[in-house]
Design a protein around this motif. Sequence first.
Motif, PDB file in Angstrom:
ATOM      1  N   ALA A  53       5.734   0.874  16.599  1.00  0.00           N
ATOM      2  CA  ALA A  53       5.619   1.928  17.786  1.00  0.00           C
ATOM      3  C   ALA A  53       7.052   1.803  18.368  1.00  0.00           C
ATOM      4  O   ALA A  53       7.143   3.002  18.571  1.00  0.00           O
ATOM      5  N   HIS A  69      -2.412  -1.489  19.733  1.00  0.00           N
ATOM      6  CA  HIS A  69      -1.851  -2.723  20.295  1.00  0.00           C
ATOM      7  C   HIS A  69      -3.238  -3.664  20.644  1.00  0.00           C
ATOM      8  O   HIS A  69      -3.040  -4.835  20.970  1.00  0.00           O
ATOM      9  N   LEU A  82      -1.115   5.562  19.636  1.00  0.00           N
ATOM     10  CA  LEU A  82      -0.821   4.134  19.515  1.00  0.00           C
ATOM     11  C   LEU A  82      -0.981   3.047  20.243  1.00  0.00           C
ATOM     12  O   LEU A  82      -0.947   2.200  19.925  1.00  0.00           O
ATOM     13  N   TRP A  83      -1.605   3.570  21.646  1.00  0.00           N
ATOM     14  CA  TRP A  83      -1.819   2.384  22.360  1.00  0.00           C
ATOM     15  C   TRP A  83      -3.215   1.543  21.970  1.00  0.00           C
ATOM     16  O   TRP A  83      -2.966   0.312  21.940  1.00  0.00           O
TER      17      TRP A  83
END
Length: 342
Positions: free
Chosen positions: A151, A119, A115-116
């Motif tokens: 998230a 962003h 998920l990072w």
Amino acid sequence: MHGELEGRYRRLLAAYPSTYRREYEEEMVGVLMAAAEPGSRRPSLRDRADLLAGAVKVRLRNRPGLGGLLRDNDWRRALRVIQIVGTLALLAVPLRRLGLAYTYLGWDRAAFEPLWFLHLVWLVAAVVVIAGRRRVAAGAALAGAAVEIAAVGSRYPDSPSQMLLSAWLVVAALLVAAASVALVSGEPVLRPRGLGFFGGGLALLAAADIVDHRTGDGYFVGQLSYAVTIDGDFLFRWAVPVFLAAAGLMLIGWWRQGGPVRRRTAVLITPVIAMAALVTYGFAGFRYSSMQFDSPIYLRGFQWAILALTPLLGFAVSVAALNSYERVSHLVRLGREAERAR
């Protein structure tokens, strides 16, 4: 039948302010009755929706605290501050997480932390926001808010406590998205003064957090002290001066906006502060209890309602307080001018 339909239309028009009805009600009823289907006894679903939406729009436009967000120059400048600084802050959070992942896992694993990379939408948002591309910025901010919700929400099934600790990110993302959408219309607003102070402060905050983890191995998280004792050894928190410097830079940037914009910026960030305070203090017992059980404890309906309503209530109270303060200040200023004119 004709009178029954007219009566229903008038009951719907009661949602409008009385001053607005006195001026436009008869004209609106005449137009609605002329456009109604022959033999109709009730307003159509479309007419109901249009009338109620129009009533909300008129009431928001006439309220100094809410409608002013779209027209008043000081409010728009404050929204611009929130839009830019909020976007940069939401970009700094995943970059800080990547730095921490690199600290503990090394680059090979940190680069693939789930998920990072999603962003990075905030990187796109930051570029277009600073460039002044209003429509693209609004779209990017809405996409960023969706990513943030996904998230944070993904943590709930396994750890409701972790979800709660990140809930402020959702509020901040929605606030930035709302500010970006509100600024699409109307005259463009220039970048705020002191933007470099905000950027420097955010960079120092992220760096200080990484320093805290590297020098304290994570022991200091959540503590406010400048030094701690671990296993009998006194350890100074090297990150504390960096935290203080970051706070100082952010305050300088905020102060440079000028009084009216400063006050409105403080009002706009109230929902984020309210959510952070609620989770820290109001849900402290829930978070502590959750850690005592192997299986997660989930939030109940009334707890979800509190989470949803607290930011809105905090914003409403702060808007009312601002309006009251500025009204009193205006009366005091008029009184002083009258005294000097004597």
